[in-house]
Design a protein around this motif. Structure first.
Motif, PDB file in Angstrom:
ATOM      1  N   GLY A 198       0.783  -1.225   0.000  1.00  0.00           N
ATOM      2  CA  GLY A 198       0.000   0.000   0.000  1.00  0.00           C
ATOM      3  C   GLY A 198       0.815   1.275   0.000  1.00  0.00           C
ATOM      4  O   GLY A 198       0.259   2.358  -0.155  1.00  0.00           O
ATOM      5  N   LYS A 199       2.115   1.182   0.230  1.00  0.00           N
ATOM      6  CA  LYS A 199       2.926   2.404   0.220  1.00  0.00           C
ATOM      7  C   LYS A 199       4.252   2.147  -0.500  1.00  0.00           C
ATOM      8  O   LYS A 199       4.882   1.114  -0.283  1.00  0.00           O
ATOM      9  CB  LYS A 199       3.241   2.853   1.666  1.00  0.00           C
ATOM     10  CG  LYS A 199       2.055   3.315   2.468  1.00  0.00           C
ATOM     11  CD  LYS A 199       1.639   4.753   2.173  1.00  0.00           C
ATOM     12  CE  LYS A 199       0.278   5.077   2.765  1.00  0.00           C
ATOM     13  NZ  LYS A 199       0.289   5.284   4.211  1.00  0.00           N
ATOM     14  N   PRO A 200       4.671   3.114  -1.322  1.00  0.00           N
ATOM     15  CA  PRO A 200       5.990   3.007  -1.955  1.00  0.00           C
ATOM     16  C   PRO A 200       7.017   3.665  -1.031  1.00  0.00           C
ATOM     17  O   PRO A 200       6.849   4.814  -0.645  1.00  0.00           O
ATOM     18  CB  PRO A 200       5.833   3.840  -3.226  1.00  0.00           C
ATOM     19  CG  PRO A 200       4.796   4.865  -2.867  1.00  0.00           C
ATOM     20  CD  PRO A 200       3.931   4.289  -1.764  1.00  0.00           C
ATOM     21  N   THR A 201       8.039   2.941  -0.658  1.00  0.00           N
ATOM     22  CA  THR A 201       9.010   3.544   0.266  1.00  0.00           C
ATOM     23  C   THR A 201      10.292   3.941  -0.464  1.00  0.00           C
ATOM     24  O   THR A 201      10.641   3.371  -1.497  1.00  0.00           O
ATOM     25  CB  THR A 201       9.391   2.563   1.391  1.00  0.00           C
ATOM     26  OG1 THR A 201      10.159   1.497   0.820  1.00  0.00           O
ATOM     27  CG2 THR A 201       8.185   1.992   2.082  1.00  0.00           C
ATOM     28  N   ALA A 202      10.963   4.897   0.143  1.00  0.00           N
ATOM     29  CA  ALA A 202      12.246   5.334  -0.414  1.00  0.00           C
ATOM     30  C   ALA A 202      13.272   4.213  -0.281  1.00  0.00           C
ATOM     31  O   ALA A 202      14.067   3.974  -1.186  1.00  0.00           O
ATOM     32  CB  ALA A 202      12.726   6.581   0.314  1.00  0.00           C
ATOM     33  N   LEU A 203      13.230   3.503   0.839  1.00  0.00           N
ATOM     34  CA  LEU A 203      14.189   2.409   1.006  1.00  0.00           C
ATOM     35  C   LEU A 203      13.948   1.335  -0.048  1.00  0.00           C
ATOM     36  O   LEU A 203      14.894   0.747  -0.580  1.00  0.00           O
ATOM     37  CB  LEU A 203      14.084   1.807   2.413  1.00  0.00           C
ATOM     38  CG  LEU A 203      15.072   0.690   2.691  1.00  0.00           C
ATOM     39  CD1 LEU A 203      16.515   1.131   2.468  1.00  0.00           C
ATOM     40  CD2 LEU A 203      14.924   0.165   4.123  1.00  0.00           C
ATOM     41  N   GLY A 204      12.681   1.108  -0.360  1.00  0.00           N
ATOM     42  CA  GLY A 204      12.374   0.142  -1.404  1.00  0.00           C
ATOM     43  C   GLY A 204      12.953   0.582  -2.743  1.00  0.00           C
ATOM     44  O   GLY A 204      13.598  -0.204  -3.443  1.00  0.00           O
ATOM     45  N   ALA A 205      12.744   1.840  -3.080  1.00  0.00           N
ATOM     46  CA  ALA A 205      13.219   2.334  -4.369  1.00  0.00           C
ATOM     47  C   ALA A 205      14.733   2.210  -4.471  1.00  0.00           C
ATOM     48  O   ALA A 205      15.259   1.736  -5.482  1.00  0.00           O
ATOM     49  CB  ALA A 205      12.783   3.784  -4.573  1.00  0.00           C
ATOM     50  N   THR A 209       2.367   3.165  11.081  1.00  0.00           N
ATOM     51  CA  THR A 209       3.135   2.018  10.625  1.00  0.00           C
ATOM     52  C   THR A 209       4.380   2.516   9.916  1.00  0.00           C
ATOM     53  O   THR A 209       4.354   3.545   9.264  1.00  0.00           O
ATOM     54  CB  THR A 209       2.292   1.227   9.614  1.00  0.00           C
ATOM     55  OG1 THR A 209       1.058   0.904  10.252  1.00  0.00           O
ATOM     56  CG2 THR A 209       2.993  -0.036   9.182  1.00  0.00           C
ATOM     57  N   GLU A 210       5.476   1.798  10.052  1.00  0.00           N
ATOM     58  CA  GLU A 210       6.626   2.088   9.210  1.00  0.00           C
ATOM     59  C   GLU A 210       6.994   0.823   8.456  1.00  0.00           C
ATOM     60  O   GLU A 210       6.780  -0.282   8.936  1.00  0.00           O
ATOM     61  CB  GLU A 210       7.809   2.596  10.037  1.00  0.00           C
ATOM     62  CG  GLU A 210       7.530   3.953  10.647  1.00  0.00           C
ATOM     63  CD  GLU A 210       8.687   4.538  11.433  1.00  0.00           C
ATOM     64  OE1 GLU A 210       9.799   3.984  11.351  1.00  0.00           O
ATOM     65  OE2 GLU A 210       8.481   5.528  12.137  1.00  0.00           O
ATOM     66  N   LEU A 211       7.521   1.020   7.265  1.00  0.00           N
ATOM     67  CA  LEU A 211       7.759  -0.100   6.364  1.00  0.00           C
ATOM     68  C   LEU A 211       9.193  -0.052   5.873  1.00  0.00           C
ATOM     69  O   LEU A 211       9.605   0.919   5.255  1.00  0.00           O
ATOM     70  CB  LEU A 211       6.788   0.032   5.176  1.00  0.00           C
ATOM     71  CG  LEU A 211       6.831  -1.019   4.071  1.00  0.00           C
ATOM     72  CD1 LEU A 211       6.555  -2.402   4.621  1.00  0.00           C
ATOM     73  CD2 LEU A 211       5.814  -0.675   2.993  1.00  0.00           C
ATOM     74  N   TYR A 212       9.968  -1.088   6.171  1.00  0.00           N
ATOM     75  CA  TYR A 212      11.349  -1.133   5.695  1.00  0.00           C
ATOM     76  C   TYR A 212      11.634  -2.474   5.040  1.00  0.00           C
ATOM     77  O   TYR A 212      11.677  -3.500   5.730  1.00  0.00           O
ATOM     78  CB  TYR A 212      12.310  -0.889   6.861  1.00  0.00           C
ATOM     79  CG  TYR A 212      12.132   0.471   7.493  1.00  0.00           C
ATOM     80  CD1 TYR A 212      12.620   1.618   6.854  1.00  0.00           C
ATOM     81  CD2 TYR A 212      11.453   0.629   8.692  1.00  0.00           C
ATOM     82  CE1 TYR A 212      12.437   2.873   7.405  1.00  0.00           C
ATOM     83  CE2 TYR A 212      11.265   1.892   9.253  1.00  0.00           C
ATOM     84  CZ  TYR A 212      11.767   3.002   8.601  1.00  0.00           C
ATOM     85  OH  TYR A 212      11.573   4.245   9.142  1.00  0.00           O
ATOM     86  N   ARG A 213      11.817  -2.456   3.751  1.00  0.00           N
ATOM     87  CA  ARG A 213      12.074  -3.676   2.997  1.00  0.00           C
ATOM     88  C   ARG A 213      11.108  -4.802   3.373  1.00  0.00           C
ATOM     89  O   ARG A 213      11.541  -5.890   3.760  1.00  0.00           O
ATOM     90  CB  ARG A 213      13.517  -4.141   3.205  1.00  0.00           C
ATOM     91  CG  ARG A 213      14.520  -3.275   2.470  1.00  0.00           C
ATOM     92  CD  ARG A 213      15.916  -3.824   2.578  1.00  0.00           C
ATOM     93  NE  ARG A 213      16.865  -2.954   1.871  1.00  0.00           N
ATOM     94  CZ  ARG A 213      18.174  -2.968   2.075  1.00  0.00           C
ATOM     95  NH1 ARG A 213      18.693  -3.782   2.951  1.00  0.00           N
ATOM     96  NH2 ARG A 213      18.958  -2.164   1.415  1.00  0.00           N
ATOM     97  N   GLY A 214       9.872  -4.482   3.324  1.00  0.00           N
ATOM     98  CA  GLY A 214       8.870  -5.509   3.551  1.00  0.00           C
ATOM     99  C   GLY A 214       8.571  -5.809   5.006  1.00  0.00           C
ATOM    100  O   GLY A 214       7.651  -6.567   5.315  1.00  0.00           O
ATOM    101  N   ALA A 215       9.330  -5.250   5.927  1.00  0.00           N
ATOM    102  CA  ALA A 215       9.029  -5.462   7.350  1.00  0.00           C
ATOM    103  C   ALA A 215       8.199  -4.292   7.854  1.00  0.00           C
ATOM    104  O   ALA A 215       8.639  -3.150   7.772  1.00  0.00           O
ATOM    105  CB  ALA A 215      10.323  -5.578   8.143  1.00  0.00           C
TER     106      ALA A 215
END
Ligand SMILES: Nc1ncnc2c1ncn2[C@@H]1O[C@H](COP(=O)(O)OP(=O)(O)O)[C@@H](O)[C@H]1O
Ligand SMILES: Nc1ncnc2c1ncn2[C@@H]1O[C@H](COP(=O)(O)OP(=O)(O)O)[C@@H](O)[C@H]1O
Ligand SMILES: Nc1ncnc2c1ncn2[C@@H]1O[C@H](COP(=O)(O)OP(=O)(O)O)[C@@H](O)[C@H]1O
Lengths: 112, 425, 425, 425, 112, 112
Positions: C270-277, E43-49
Motif C-alpha cells: 500500500g505504500k511506496p518507500t524510499a528504502l524500497g526504491a 506504521t513504518e515499512l522497511y524492505r517488507g518489514a
C-alpha cells in the motif's frame, strides 16, 4: 492521584510499557534524558584525547495513576526494569492534585 | 623510409607529436579539476565541519564556501597572473590580469590554458580553506574573508610562482609534484601561526570539545580520498603512466597512513577509532603529495607509514603537550605531512633502492644533494609563510578585529555570524 | 597507395594502431577508478551506515574505511599478483609481489599497468566491504579485519583469476563483464554464510530495528548509482562504444530495478518507500553488472525489472521466512542479483532477440550453451565461496572470537569497539 | 609534399580527421554524464531535502529518486526519440522508440550515440526534479509521478527538440549552450505554475518554515557546483578548449553569484548567511548555463554578479511580496536565472566588448539581432511551458488529486506517503 | 503555587504559548517527549518489514504559576489545544512548594 | 524528601553538577529543554525571511534529595548557575512522597 516518574535503562522501555499495560495503565509519556549516578560512564577517544563521559542515556517515564494503583505500578516497573546491576534507575512518586483530559475536559480519575 | 616514418607515427602516442591540444590529456584534467573542487566542496567542508561543535557547524561550511567564491574571483583577477605569468624569480606579473588573452584557443602545454588556470584555481581554493581549521570556532567571519584574500595574494600566489611558475625553487630543482610545499606546508604553518595569534577556544584544553558529527567527518574524509586522485593524478597534466603511477602511490599512502594511525592508536590507547583512521589517511595523502609523481608503490607504502606515525605524534605534541589550539590539527597533519613528504620525495624518487625505487632523480642529482634542495624549499616556504601570515593577521586584526566576543563564542558562530542553525531535526 | 594508407590511418581510431598507451582510454580508466573508490567511500559506507542503529553507525563506516586501507595494502603486496600474474588455471603467481616491475611505463593492454592494478584494487576493496552488511551490528572489529584479509587472499583473488585473470572460467567463456560472479556472488554468499555462522542480532526478528538515518542511506545509494558508471563503464577498459553502452544499460537497469521494487511494494503493502526504491536500484545495478558489456538497452530494462521482482522476494524469504539475520540484506540483493544477472547475460547477449538483442554471443555459442557455462560459473563461485568463507570464519573465531558480548552488543559497537559516538548534536 | 601532409596530419588534433569515434571526447562525455547524474542524485536531492521540514525530508529525496527512475525509462522508450530523432520543427519522431538501432557502434558526431542519449537522459532527469521544489511538502506522490511523466513527454522533450534537436529555435540561431531555456526556464516556470495551482503550504506565509538541515543543503549545493562542470563543460560534447572555457566561466559565475548574494544580504540584513551564499551560487550556475559556451571569463563574472542581484530580489518579490509559495524558490532562482542568462548570452558572446568579450556571435548577427532571437526563445519556452503545465496539472488533479489532506500535510509526507521516517537518531 | 504540566500535540505549541501570554504567564519550559495512549501510532515499512510505532511525538509544557491563576491557565491551555480528536493530551497539576529565580535569588511569587 | 527541578543555561551544567557533588548529591537526571521567558531569543535569516526564535536552549536538571539538604542544594545550584543576566533560570521545589531504587528495591532515603 499519584504521579510516578521512573528513570530507566533505554532498552527496558518496551518491557516496562507492556508490564504497565498489564496492570491497566493505558497512557504514559516518555522522555530521553541523561543520567548521572553511581553507574560509570564511558570513555571517548578523539585524536589521542581521552574524554570521560559521565552522563549516560536513560529514559524517563512519567505516568499519572489513581492512588490505589500505586503499589501495583511500582511492582510492575521494578519487576521488569531491574537487572541487578548499577544503573537500573529509580522510581519517584509524588502527589497529583488534578488531571484534565484536554479533548473532553474530563477530570481526575476519568481523565487518566 | 616514408612507410617507416608513417608506422612510427602511428605507433607513438599522439602527445609526442601534437604541438596542438591533446584531447585525452584535456579530458583527464577537466575531470581532475572537478575532483579537486570536490575535495573542498563538500569534502573538506564536511571533514572539518563534523569536528566542531553543533553551534559552529555552519560557520565552518560557510567559510569553506565563501573562500571558494572569493578566491576564485581573486585568482581570475590577479592570482593566476602572479603565480604563472612570466616575471622574475619571486613573482609573476600582472600581464594576465583578468585572464586577459586566455581564450578558448589558448594552450598551456597541450591542454587549454583556460583549463590550466581553472585546475590551478581549485588548488588556490583548497589552500586557504585548509587554514580555517586552525582558527575554527572563534574567528570573526569578516576577518576570515579579509585574511584569506590577502593571504592568497601575498603568500599563496608568490610561493606557487617559486615552485611551479618558473620561480627560484623550480630553477633549483625542488621536487614538489602536487603541492607539499605550495599547499600543505603553507596551509599548515599559516594555521599554526593563526592559532597562536588568535589564542585558544574558551575552555581549551580542559573542556572536552568532541566532534559533533563523526559521520560527517568520515564522509568528508572519504571525499578527500577520492578527490585527491585529481589533485595528485591531475598534477601530471596528462592522462598517462605518470598520472596513473601518481594515483597508485597516492592511494597506497592513504591506505598505509590510515592503517598505521589505526594500529598505533589501538596499541597505545587500546581502541582503534574511526577518527584516527581517517586522520591517518589524510596524513598519508598530504605527505605523499609532493612525492607522488616521483616514487614507486613500495615507496608510497613507506611514506604512508611514516606519515601515520609522525603526524600522530605531532598532534599529541602540538595540542596536548604544547597546548596550542590549532583546533582541527591542520599543522600536525598537513604542515608536518608536507614537510616530511617533501623531504622523503628526495629519497624515494631515487631509482637505486631496489623494490623501494622511484622514477629516478634528475641528471646529476644524488639523494643527498636533492635532500638539500628539498630542505631549502621547506625552510623557505615555512619561514616566509610564518612571517607573512603573522603580519597579515596583525593587519587584519587592526581592521576588523580577529575574534568574536567571549559571549558570542559561547553562543556559537552560526547564530552570531550567520543567523542560522545547522540542524532543526 | 601511401596516401590511401595515410588516410586510412587518420580515419581509424587511434587505439587500433597504438600498441603503446592510449591516452583517451587511460583518461577514462583514471576517472573510473575514482568512481569505483567513490562507491565504497563514501557510497557504500553511507548506504549501509544509515541502515543500522545509531549506536553502531561508526562501526559500519569504520569497517568500510579499514577494509579499504587493509585491502589496498594486501592487493599491493600479493592480491594483484594472485589474481592477474601468470599462473595456472586456478591461481596466478607471486611474480608481481609488491607490484614489482610495474613502473610508470608498464602497460596492460593500452593503459598503464599501474592504472589497471589500481582500478582492480577498487574492486577488491568493495567486495569485502559489501560483506559487512551480513554481520553488521555484532561482529568484533578485530575479527572483521582478520576475516577480510584472509578472505581477500583465499576467496577474492583466486576467483578473480578464474574469471578475469586467464583462469579456467575465462577459458570456458564465462560472461562476467564487471563482476557478477567475482564481486556480487562472492560477497552475497559470504555475507549469508557469515550471518548464519555468527547468528542473529539480539532481538532479531521480534524487535524492530529500523534504519537510524534514511537520508544517509539514500545519499549513499545515489553515490552507488553514480559510481557504478565507473564500475561497469570502466570495465570496458576503454573510452568507446562498449563503455558507453555498458553505462547506458547499467543506468536503465538501475532505474528499472528501482521502479519495479517501488511499484511492487506499493501494490503489495500500500505504500511506496524510499528504502524500497533505492534497494531496487541497487538490485538493478548488481544484476546488470555481469551482463552490462553484452546486452542492449531493452535487455537492460528487462534485467532491471527481473532484479526488482526477484530480489524483493528474496529479501522476504531470507529475512522474514527463513529468519536469517543477513542484517543489511547482502545476499538477497547482491548474491541473488549476481546469480540471476550472470544467467540472464547468456540470454540478452544474444543478437537474435529483436529489440531485446545484445551484442551477440561468441562464435559457436548458443543461448543454451552459454547458459550452461554461466551456470557452471555461478555454481563454482557459490560453492567455493561458501565453503571457504565458512572455514575462514571458524579459523578467525578461534583466533579472535567472532562476536562481541551480549552486553557490548546492547551498548553498541561505536563505544565498545571505537570509543566514539556518531552524533553529538 | 607527402611529408608535409604527414606532418600536418600529426599536428592537427585528431578530431578534425576522425569521422569515427573520438576516444578523448568520449572519455570526457562518459565522465560528464556521471557528473550530471551526480547533480540530481544526490546533489539536488540533498540541496532541496535540507530545506524542508523534518517530516517531509524523505518525500523530497524519494521524489528525486523516483523521477530519476521514471524519466530514465520514459527517455529510453520515447523521450529521446521525440527530442532528437528527425522530425519537423516542433517535434522529433518515434523512429528511435526504445533506442532502436542504437548499438555499441552507433555514433552521434564523434561520440557513441548510446552515450549521447545517456548524457541527454541525465538532463531529462534533472529538469522535472528541479520542479518538485515548487510544490514540495504538500503534493501527493502519485500526482508527482504522473505529472512528471506527462510533463517530460509534453513539455521537456519537444522543447529540447526545438532548441537542440534541429527544431525551430535552433534554426533561428538561439544560443542556449547547456539548457537555459530547455532546463532552467522550463523547470522554473513549471514550478511557479504548480505552486499557484496547488496553493501554499498550510501556515504560509505566517508560520516560519526554516530548513531542517542546513548542512544537508550546503552539501547538496557543493555537489551541484561540482556536477555542473559536467553539465556545462560536457555540453561542448568534446574535450577541448570550448569545454574548458565553458567550465571556467561556469565556475566564475558560480563564485560571483555566491559572493554577490552574500554581500548583498550582509548589507541589507546585517548578516551573511550560508543559505544565501549557496543560493547565489546556484543562481550563478543556472544563469551562466545558456551562455557558458559563448562568453569569456570577465563576461562570466558579470553574469554571476547580475544573477546574484536579480535572483535575490526575485525571491523576495515572489515569496514575500506576491506570497506565492514556490516552496524552494525554483522560479526566482532557476526560472529568472535562465531568462536573464539566455538574454545576457547575446551580449557577452560578442567579441566587441574588450575584456568582457566572448567567442563572437554568428556570422551576420549583432548583439541586438541576437537579443531578439533570445527573447523569442525565452518567450516561447515560457509561454508554452506555462500553458502546458497548467493543463497537465488540471488533468492530473482529476485523475489522482494533487494535494494530500490537511491532516496528512500536518503529519508530514514521510509517514503519510512512504511510511518511513528520515531520522531515528 | 502550582506546577502545571501539559502534554500537547506538537503543532499546538505556538497557539498555547500565545494563549498563556494572554493570561499573563511569562515563562514556560518545553520538552519534546513521546507519548503512548489511546491515539493510534503509525506504521513504518522497511524492505517488507512492517513496524507498528506506538509512540507519538508530543510536547510537554511545564509552567509554574501562582495558585490563583490555575483555572485561568487550564482554560487557556484546554481552549486552544483541543481538537476533539483522540490524542489531544492531558494537563497535570501538582503542588509547588517553592520557586527561586537564580539570577536574583527572588523566591516564590516574585520569582515567577 | 524533596524533588528539585532547576532550569539552567546549558553551559552551566558541568559546574552545577560539581557543586552538587560537593554537597553530597550523587545522582541527577538531565533533560534538554527549550525555554521561553524574559530572555530574548535570536533571529534567524533564510533567503531574506527573518524569523524570531523565542525558544532558547536550556537544561532541566532534576534531583531527588532528602528534605534536610534542601537549602544546601538550592545554594549550590544558585551559586554557580547565576550570571546575573536575564535567562539564568529557576529552581522549583516540590514534595516527593516516595523513592524506590529499582536495582535493590531500597526505598526513600536509602534509595537516593
Ligand atoms: N538523586 C537523584 N535524583 C534524580 N535522579 C537520580 C538520582 N539518583 C540517580 N538518579 C538517576 O538514576 C540513574 C541511575 O542511578 P545510578 O546511581 O547510576 O544507579 P542505581 O539506580 O542502580 O543506583 C541515574 O543515571 C540518574 O538518571
Ligand atoms: N496516565 C498517563 N500518564 C502520563 N501521560 C499520559 C497518560 N495518559 C496519556 N498520557 C499522555 O497523553 C497523550 C495523549 O493521550 P491519549 O490517550 O492518546 O489521548 P487523549 O488525551 O485524547 O485521551 C499520550 O500520548 C501520553 O503522552
Ligand atoms: N513560570 C515558569 N514556569 C516554567 N518555566 C519557567 C517559568 N519562567 C521561566 N521559566 C524557565 O526559565 C527560563 C529562564 O527564564 P527567564 O525569564 O528568561 O529569565 P530569568 O530566570 O533570569 O528570569 C526560561 O527560559 C524558562 O525555561
Amino acid at each position: 492521584m499519584k504521579f510516578v516518574t521512573a528513570i530507566l535503562r533505554p532498552h527496558k522501555l518496551d518491557d516496562v510499557r507492556e508490564a504497565l499495560s498489564e496492570v491497566g495503565v493505558s497512557g504514559i509519556t516518555v522522555t530521553e534524558v541523561k543520567g548521572f549516578g553511581r553507574q560509570k560512564g564511558h570513555t571517548e577517544l578523539y585524536r589521542g584525547a581521552e574524554y570521560q563521559i559521565d552522563f549516560l542515556p536513560k529514559i524517563k517515564l512519567e505516568v499519572a495513576i489513581t492512588a490505589s494503583k500505586l503499589d501495583e505500578v511500582i511492582e510492575a516497573i521494578s519487576g521488569v526494569a531491574s537487572s541487578g546491576k548499577v544503573g537500573d534507575g529509580k522510581i519517584f512518586v509524588s502527589n497529583l492534585e488534578k488531571v484534565i483530559r484536554i479533548r473532553t475536559g474530563e477530570t481526575d480519575q476519568d481523565a487518566l | 623510409m616514408k612507410k617507416l616514418l608513417l608506422t612510427l607515427l602511428a605507433l607513438m602516442p599522439m602527445t609526442v607529436f601534437a604541438e596542438g591540444l591533446d584531447g585525452a590529456n584535456t579530458s583527464w584534467i577537466l575531470t581532475s579539476t572537478a575532483l579537486v573542487l570536490f575535495m573542498t566542496l563538500p569534502g573538506l567542508a564536511l571533514f572539518y565541519g563534523g569536528l566542531v561543535r553543533t553551534k559552529n557547524i555552519l560557520s565552518v561550511l560557510m567559510q569553506c564556501f565563501a573562500i571558494a567564491g572569493l578566491v576564485s574571483i581573486l585568482w581570475l583577477v590577479a592570482g593566476y597572473s602572479i603565480a604563472f605569468a612570466d616575471g622574475n624569480a619571486y613573482f609573476g606579473s600582472l600581464s594576465k590580469f583578468m585572464l586577459i588573452g586566455v581564450t578558448e584557443g589558448s594552450l598551456s602545454g597541450d591542454i587549454p590554458e583556460s583549463l590550466f588556470a581553472l585546475f590551478q584555481m581549485t588548488f588556490a581554493i583548497i589552500t586557504p580553506a585548509l587554514i580555517i581549521g586552525g582558527f575554527a570556532e572563534r574567528m570573526k567571519f569578516s576577518a576570515v574573508l579579509l585574511f584569506s584574500a590577502i593571504w592568497l595574494i601575498v603568500v599563496y600566489a608568490p610561493i606557487t610562482h617559486w615552485v611551479w611558475g618558473g620561480g627560484w625553487l623550480q630553477e633549483m630543482g625542488l621536487l614538489d609534484f602536487a603541492g607539499g610545499t605550495v599547499v600543505h606546508i603553507t596551509a599548515g604553518v599559516a594555521a599554526l601561526v593563526a592559532a597562536i595569534v588568535i589564542g585558544p577556544r574558551a575552555g581549551f584544553p580542559n573542556k572536552p570539545m568532541p566532534p559533533h558529527n563523526m559521520t560527517m567527518t568520515i564522509t568528508g574524509a572519504a571525499m578527500l580520498w577520492v578527490g585527491w586522485f585529481g589533485f595528485n593524478g591531475g598534477s601530471a597534466l596528462a592522462a598517462n603512466g605518470d598520472a596513473a603511477m601518481a594515483m597508485l602511490v597516492t592511494h597506497i599512502s592513504a591506505a598505509a597512513g590510515a592503517m598505521t594511525w589505526m594500529f598505533y592508536e589501538w596499541i597505545k590507547y587500546g581502541k582503534p577509532t574511526a577518527l584516527g583512521a581517517v586522520t591517518g589517511m589524510v596524513a598519508g595523502l598530504g605527505t605523499i603529495t609532493p612525492a607522488s609523481g616521483f616514487v614507486g608503490p613500495a615507496g608510497g607504502l613507506v611514506i604512508g607509514i611514516v606519515a601515520g606515525i609522525v603526524c600522530f605524534n605531532a598532534v599529541i605534541l602540538i595540542k596536548q603537550k604544547w597546548k596550542i589550539d590549532d583546533a582541527l590539527d591542520v599543522f600536525p597533519v598537513h604542515g608536518v605531512g608536507g614537510i616530511i613528504g617533501t623531504l622523503m620525495a628526495a629519497v624515494f624518487a631515487s631509482d637505486q633502492l631496489g623494490v623501494f625505487s622511484g622514477q629516478g632523480l634528475a641528471e646529476g642529482m644524488t639523494i643527498m644533494s636533492q635532500l638539500q634542495v628539498q630542505a631549502i624549499g621547506v625552510t623557505a616556504t615555512f619561514v616566509y609563510t610564518a612571517i607573512a601570515t603573522y603580519i597579515i593577521l596583525k593587519v587584519v586584526g587592526m581592521i576588523t578585529g580577529l575574534r568574536v566576543s567571549a559571549e558570542e563564542e559561547q553562543q556559537g558562530l552560526d547564530i552570531v555570524s550567520h543567523e542560522e542553525r545547522g540542524y532543526d531535526l
